[in-house]
Design a protein around this motif. Structure first.
Motif, PDB file in Angstrom:
ATOM      1  N   ARG A   1      31.515  42.497  39.290  1.00 45.48           N
ATOM      2  CA  ARG A   1      31.673  41.699  38.083  1.00 45.48           C
ATOM      3  C   ARG A   1      32.479  42.365  36.984  1.00 45.48           C
ATOM      4  N   ARG A   2      32.749  43.665  37.086  1.00 38.63           N
ATOM      5  CA  ARG A   2      33.379  44.351  35.953  1.00 38.63           C
ATOM      6  C   ARG A   2      34.762  43.793  35.665  1.00 38.63           C
ATOM      7  N   ARG A   3      35.018  43.652  34.417  1.00 40.10           N
ATOM      8  CA  ARG A   3      36.327  43.169  33.979  1.00 40.10           C
ATOM      9  C   ARG A   3      36.968  44.227  33.106  1.00 40.10           C
ATOM     10  N   VAL A   4      38.079  44.792  33.569  1.00 41.59           N
ATOM     11  CA  VAL A   4      38.731  45.863  32.815  1.00 41.59           C
ATOM     12  C   VAL A   4      39.723  45.218  31.857  1.00 41.59           C
ATOM     13  N   ARG A   5      39.523  45.455  30.573  1.00 41.36           N
ATOM     14  CA  ARG A   5      40.353  44.812  29.553  1.00 41.36           C
ATOM     15  C   ARG A   5      40.969  45.871  28.654  1.00 41.36           C
ATOM     16  N   ARG A   6      41.621  46.839  29.244  1.00 37.20           N
ATOM     17  CA  ARG A   6      42.182  47.936  28.452  1.00 37.20           C
ATOM     18  C   ARG A   6      43.425  47.438  27.721  1.00 37.20           C
ATOM     19  N   ALA A   7      43.349  47.414  26.392  1.00 35.36           N
ATOM     20  CA  ALA A   7      44.450  46.891  25.579  1.00 35.36           C
ATOM     21  C   ALA A   7      45.354  48.003  25.088  1.00 35.36           C
ATOM     22  N   ARG A   8      45.889  48.763  26.045  1.00 36.11           N
ATOM     23  CA  ARG A   8      46.823  49.820  25.661  1.00 36.11           C
ATOM     24  C   ARG A   8      48.234  49.243  25.723  1.00 36.11           C
ATOM     25  N   THR A   9      48.697  48.733  24.649  1.00 41.19           N
ATOM     26  CA  THR A   9      49.976  48.050  24.641  1.00 41.19           C
ATOM     27  C   THR A   9      51.123  49.033  24.716  1.00 41.19           C
ATOM     28  N   LEU A  10      52.253  48.528  25.233  1.00 40.42           N
ATOM     29  CA  LEU A  10      53.428  49.386  25.327  1.00 40.42           C
ATOM     30  C   LEU A  10      53.910  49.811  23.949  1.00 40.42           C
TER      31      LEU A  10
ATOM     32  N   ILE B   1      25.059  42.999  19.161  1.00 42.59           N
ATOM     33  CA  ILE B   1      25.010  42.782  20.605  1.00 42.59           C
ATOM     34  C   ILE B   1      25.979  43.727  21.302  1.00 42.59           C
ATOM     35  N   ALA B   2      25.665  44.069  22.540  1.00 44.43           N
ATOM     36  CA  ALA B   2      26.562  44.870  23.375  1.00 44.43           C
ATOM     37  C   ALA B   2      27.284  43.954  24.352  1.00 44.43           C
ATOM     38  N   ASP B   3      28.533  44.277  24.629  1.00 42.30           N
ATOM     39  CA  ASP B   3      29.306  43.591  25.660  1.00 42.30           C
ATOM     40  C   ASP B   3      29.346  44.507  26.874  1.00 42.30           C
ATOM     41  N   TYR B   4      28.604  44.116  27.901  1.00 40.13           N
ATOM     42  CA  TYR B   4      28.450  44.937  29.099  1.00 40.13           C
ATOM     43  C   TYR B   4      29.698  44.795  29.968  1.00 40.13           C
ATOM     44  N   SER B   5      30.753  45.485  29.564  1.00 41.17           N
ATOM     45  CA  SER B   5      32.043  45.410  30.231  1.00 41.17           C
ATOM     46  C   SER B   5      32.674  46.791  30.219  1.00 41.17           C
ATOM     47  N   SER B   6      33.867  46.875  30.789  1.00 45.24           N
ATOM     48  CA  SER B   6      34.634  48.117  30.737  1.00 45.24           C
ATOM     49  C   SER B   6      36.089  47.786  30.418  1.00 45.24           C
ATOM     50  N   PRO B   7      36.612  48.222  29.264  1.00 43.69           N
ATOM     51  CA  PRO B   7      35.889  48.923  28.207  1.00 43.69           C
ATOM     52  C   PRO B   7      34.841  48.021  27.562  1.00 43.69           C
ATOM     53  N   GLY B   8      33.748  48.636  27.149  1.00 39.73           N
ATOM     54  CA  GLY B   8      32.679  47.874  26.529  1.00 39.73           C
ATOM     55  C   GLY B   8      32.860  47.751  25.031  1.00 39.73           C
ATOM     56  N   GLU B   9      32.013  46.912  24.422  1.00 41.05           N
ATOM     57  CA  GLU B   9      32.109  46.661  22.998  1.00 41.05           C
ATOM     58  C   GLU B   9      30.728  46.637  22.356  1.00 41.05           C
ATOM     59  N   ILE B  10      30.715  46.865  21.045  1.00 45.06           N
ATOM     60  CA  ILE B  10      29.553  46.606  20.212  1.00 45.06           C
ATOM     61  C   ILE B  10      30.020  45.655  19.128  1.00 45.06           C
ATOM     62  N   LEU B  11      29.280  44.576  18.930  1.00 42.23           N
ATOM     63  CA  LEU B  11      29.704  43.575  17.967  1.00 42.23           C
ATOM     64  C   LEU B  11      28.570  43.181  17.039  1.00 42.23           C
TER      65      LEU B  11
ATOM     66  N   TYR C   1      30.327  39.642  28.562  1.00 43.20           N
ATOM     67  CA  TYR C   1      28.999  39.843  29.142  1.00 43.20           C
ATOM     68  C   TYR C   1      28.014  40.229  28.047  1.00 43.20           C
ATOM     69  N   PRO C   2      27.399  39.266  27.386  1.00 41.77           N
ATOM     70  CA  PRO C   2      26.459  39.573  26.296  1.00 41.77           C
ATOM     71  C   PRO C   2      25.215  40.278  26.822  1.00 41.77           C
TER      72      PRO C   2
ATOM     73  N   GLU D   1      35.405  55.446  24.174  1.00 41.38           N
ATOM     74  CA  GLU D   1      35.452  54.294  25.076  1.00 41.38           C
ATOM     75  C   GLU D   1      34.129  54.147  25.824  1.00 41.38           C
ATOM     76  N   LEU D   2      33.584  52.949  25.803  1.00 38.24           N
ATOM     77  CA  LEU D   2      32.312  52.658  26.452  1.00 38.24           C
ATOM     78  C   LEU D   2      32.554  52.034  27.821  1.00 38.24           C
ATOM     79  N   ASN D   3      31.630  52.289  28.730  1.00 39.29           N
ATOM     80  CA  ASN D   3      31.724  51.768  30.092  1.00 39.29           C
ATOM     81  C   ASN D   3      30.414  51.075  30.437  1.00 39.29           C
ATOM     82  N   HIS D   4      30.396  49.759  30.241  1.00 35.56           N
ATOM     83  CA  HIS D   4      29.221  48.929  30.491  1.00 35.56           C
ATOM     84  C   HIS D   4      28.015  49.344  29.638  1.00 35.56           C
ATOM     85  N   PRO D   5      28.151  49.253  28.315  1.00 35.00           N
ATOM     86  CA  PRO D   5      26.988  49.493  27.447  1.00 35.00           C
ATOM     87  C   PRO D   5      26.023  48.314  27.533  1.00 35.00           C
ATOM     88  N   SER D   6      24.745  48.604  27.691  1.00 33.73           N
ATOM     89  CA  SER D   6      23.778  47.529  27.914  1.00 33.73           C
ATOM     90  C   SER D   6      22.905  47.236  26.704  1.00 33.73           C
ATOM     91  N   LEU D   7      22.745  48.207  25.799  1.00 32.58           N
ATOM     92  CA  LEU D   7      21.879  48.008  24.646  1.00 32.58           C
ATOM     93  C   LEU D   7      22.422  48.795  23.471  1.00 32.58           C
TER      94      LEU D   7
END
Length: 749
Positions: A46-55, A645-655, A631-632, A675-681
């Motif tokens: 299920r992991r979705r890699v959304r690395r926004a390292r732009t050129l 809330i945590a976004d259980y993704s990679s890279p993960g987020e806290i919002l 992934y809330p 950089e977070l990798n699937h933060p759950s809480l």
């Protein structure tokens, strides 16, 4: 929690309705099911890699790396080191509303020195640099001049670093490449005193600091130019009485002082004062001549900590002397000693207190290469003369430049065992991190006990500040329950810290054990047998004990929230067994969170569709919102209309968000230590920082919301293990205070 590769089958329209708190023995069931795929397999699918390292960003950093630190010359024959580059405090500390709420309050003894909250920023310099002059710039910026790069060459660049955004902008150049110089500010001008490249020099250079973009404080990255007109161009305005490198600079009022240092052949004990950078007077001689000392000014006096002896029996070695210089009375005396020898440290004044950070006990000496850097932060009390431990740097550093901006000290680069660093760290006093001298000073959970559900190791850990593990479950004295202890996904203190409730997601059970006895007090579910019939669970998540004695749990694969009586009957249910869709109030789309709220409601996160919904215990929907995340996981309430809330993704987020779905705050580094990798809480601690399970990085981290700095970590990033300092996919945590309260979930039993 994770989700399976395929959602549970949706029941037909004729499925029986949920049972609302009817005191029935259980919801409509299908009997035991075969165990589903492992969490690890589901996660990988299920992991979705959304690395926004732009050129564009990569290109910018590459350009800055070439422009900002163009090396020149060979390594300095004058030795290595940069003095403290502290400046006047500019502005107030930036804190998010959540952090201000979390950090409110005091509770510190009168006269005590607050501990330091120290963090490493999620961004770094485009190139590693040490021994640079660092001075406070306009707004939220720092000005960095010269330094030593990894090749061993001195730099001539002048760069502006925006501490609010991490943007580094090349704004000009010194007249000549240099490192090991002292810095100061006089009448709106930045000065670079001495330093060297291949030899020590007496040159004094000056330039007008770069203006902040837009001309306002905190308005973004510094724009190239001087007050908006042209690039910074330093000019030679004077000469020191003799060549001097490895000195430190400090400014008191309208006077800059140059302290300590080395002429290339001998120490220079004279403490020089200047009001224009052109004429110098000696205000005192250091009784212990040193270079690479940490220097700061407080109350009109200059304090000199440690350094490296140049002559005598200790030549080339770090010293432990604390010297005080009184410029007004032309006196300098030794007033105390550090706990051990220290050179290449930095000293700073924050909130009227003197702090000392980093450095090394092994100066370069004859070899020219210093030893390993330290992470220690000390507080010095001039009244008592005591030196107390006040915290820990996330990154060990020595020979770094530093300046105070916005009530924080910013540490730029530095080196460890001779290798330059690209990291940027920040320091700020925080009484909620403890008191200098106390055990665990500098910990984000000072005074409390942190409970960690170390899922991959099938264990629970309790630790005290200072990262001391005080309890492990299961253990020889506290064996696991008869149902086994496998896959502890979450764990929370209950009954005023006398017990712990934990759900074992892939074991399909919930257990309450005594703390610290480990005695099994209550359990629910059937070991390794999933199901939805009475007494069964299928991937239980976030089990809480409520104040009325019921246990609530997000029974994920059954797509329901259960309220379970102590006698193991079901008191109520939200959702319909096996019907997995966001269709409130009758259906729930794969729930993984059910946080109890102050009003008795529960806050439910649904993986399917990324929904967060507040329900009453009777199943009535209060509000619902769709969030723009993948992934809330485990929402928490921070205020009347503010949620975390945590976004259980990679890279993960806290919002942080509100009920309208507006994103009020986002932490989402896509590279580096942050950089977070699937933060759950994620939870807001009383100390004002976020504590986070960074599951697939095998670590627990604490993050300062205002600066986004990582201020604490337990576990080595990406390294699984059971030994000291190691974790394996930590998936839950809780905090217990000495009075038996649990501040992150105060509305539970």
């Amino acid at each position: 929690m994770t989700r399976p590769p395929f959602p549970p089958a949706r029941r037909g329209a004729g499925a029986p309705p949920p049972a609302w708190r009817a005191g029935v023995a259980g919801g409509v069931g299908t009997g035991p099911r075969r165990p589903g795929p492992s969490r690890g397999a589901r996660s990988r699918h299920r992991r979705r890699v959304r690395r926004a390292r732009t050129l564009a960003l990569v290109g910018l950093l590459a350009v800055i790396a070439v422009i900002a630190y163009t090396g020149s010359g060979s390594g300095s024959g004058s030795g290595s080191g940069s003095g403290s580059r502290t400046g006047a405090i500019s502005g107030g500390a930036r804190r998010s509303p959540a952090q201000r709420a979390g950090a409110a309050g005091g509770g510190q003894p009168a006269g005590a020195i607050p501990a330091i909250e120290a963090g490493v920023l999620p961004w770094s310099l485009p190139v590693a640099v040490s021994r640079a002059v660092v001075l406070p710039g306009p707004g939220s910026t720092l000005t960095v001049a010269g330094g030593l790069v990894a090749s061993g060459a001195s730099a001539s660049a002048v760069a502006s670093v925006d501490t609010a955004t991490g943007t580094v902008t090349a704004v000009g150049a010194l007249a000549a490449p240099t490192h090991d110089a002292a810095g100061g500010q006089i009448a709106g001008q930045d000065f670079v005193f001495g330093g060297g490249s291949s030899t020590s020099v007496a040159t004094v250079e000056a330039f007008t600091p770069p203006a902040a973009a837009g001309g306002g404080a905190g308005s973004g990255s510094a724009a190239p130019g001087t007050a908006g007109s042209g690039p910074v161009s330093a000019t030679v305005v004077g000469q020191l009485p003799q060549p001097r490198s490895d000195a430190a600079g400090v400014t008191i009022g309208s006077t800059a002082y140059v302290v300590g240092g080395y002429s290339g052949t001998a120490p220079d004990p004279a403490v020089l004062a200047t009001t224009d950078g052109r004429t110098f007077t000696t205000v005192a001689d250091l009784p212990v001549p040193v270079r690479y000392a940490a220097v700061a000014a407080l109350g009109g006096e200059i304090y000199v900590f440690g350094g490296e002896a140049v002559t005598g029996p200790s030549a080339g070695q770090a010293v432990d002397d604390i010297q005080r210089v009184d410029p007004a009375h032309h006196q300098a005396t030794v007033v105390g000693h550090l706990p051990g020898p220290l050179a290449g440290a930095l000293a700073t004044v924050l909130d009227g207190h003197l702090y000392l950070a980093g450095g090394t006990s092994q100066a370069g000496g004859a070899s020219g290469t210093p030893g390993p850097a330290t992470t220690a932060i000390w507080a010095y009390d001039p009244t008592s003369g005591q030196v107390r431990k006040a915290g820990t740097l996330p990154v060990a550093t020595s020979y770094a430049g530093a300046a105070v901006v916005g009530g924080r000290t910013w540490i730029v680069g530095g080196e460890n065992a001779g290798t330059p660093l690209a990291s940027v760290e920040m320091l700020i006093p925080n009484a909620k991190f403890g008191t200098a001298g106390a055990v665990g000073a500098g910990s984000p959970f000072f005074g409390g006990t942190l409970l960690v559900a170390d899922r991959g190791n099938n264990r629970l850990l309790a630790m005290r500040p200072g990262d001391h593990i005080t309890w492990t479950y299961p253990s020889a004295s506290a064996p696991p329950p008869p149902t086994g202890f496998y896959f502890p996904d979450d764990a929370f203190f209950v009954d005023q810290g006398t017990a712990i409730i934990s759900n074992q997601e892939q074991n399909h059970t919930i257990v309450i054990i005594g703390y610290p006895s480990g005695k099994v007090l209550w359990s629910y579910g059937h070991q390794s047998v999933p199901g939805s019939a009475p007494g069964y669970l299928h991937q239980p998540d976030d089990a809480y004990l409520l104040k009325n004695g019921e246990v609530t749990v997000a029974d994920a694969m059954n797509c329901r929230i259960l309220f379970i009586n102590h006698n193991k009957t079901v008191a109520g249910q939200i959702g319909t067994n096996g019907v997995c869709a966001h269709n409130p109030p009758t259906e729930v789309g794969y729930p993984n969170g059910d946080t109890p709220l102050a009003n008795g409601d529960v806050l439910v996160s649904e993986i399917d569709g990324s929904w967060v919904t507040e329900y009453t215990p009777q199943g009535k929907m209060v509000w619902t919102v769709h969030l723009p995340i993948a992934y809330p996981s485990d929402p928490q309430q921070l205020g009347p209309d503010r949620y975390l809330i945590a976004d259980y993704s990679s890279p993960g987020e806290i919002l942080e968000f509100n009920r309208a779905g507006q994103i009020l705050y986002r932490y989402a580094p896509t590279s580096g230590t942050g950089e977070l990798n699937h933060p759950s809480l994620a939870e807001l601690l009383p100390s004002g920082v976020f504590m986070v399970n960074d599951d697939d990085n095998d670590r627990m981290v604490a993050i300062d919301p205002a600066t986004r700095a990582l201020v604490w970590q337990y576990g080595q990033t990406g390294v699984k293990g059971t030994g000291p300092g190691l974790l394996n996919t930590p998936d839950g945590f809780d905090l217990l205070l000495p009075n038996g309260t649990t501040p992150t979930h105060p509305f539970t039993g």
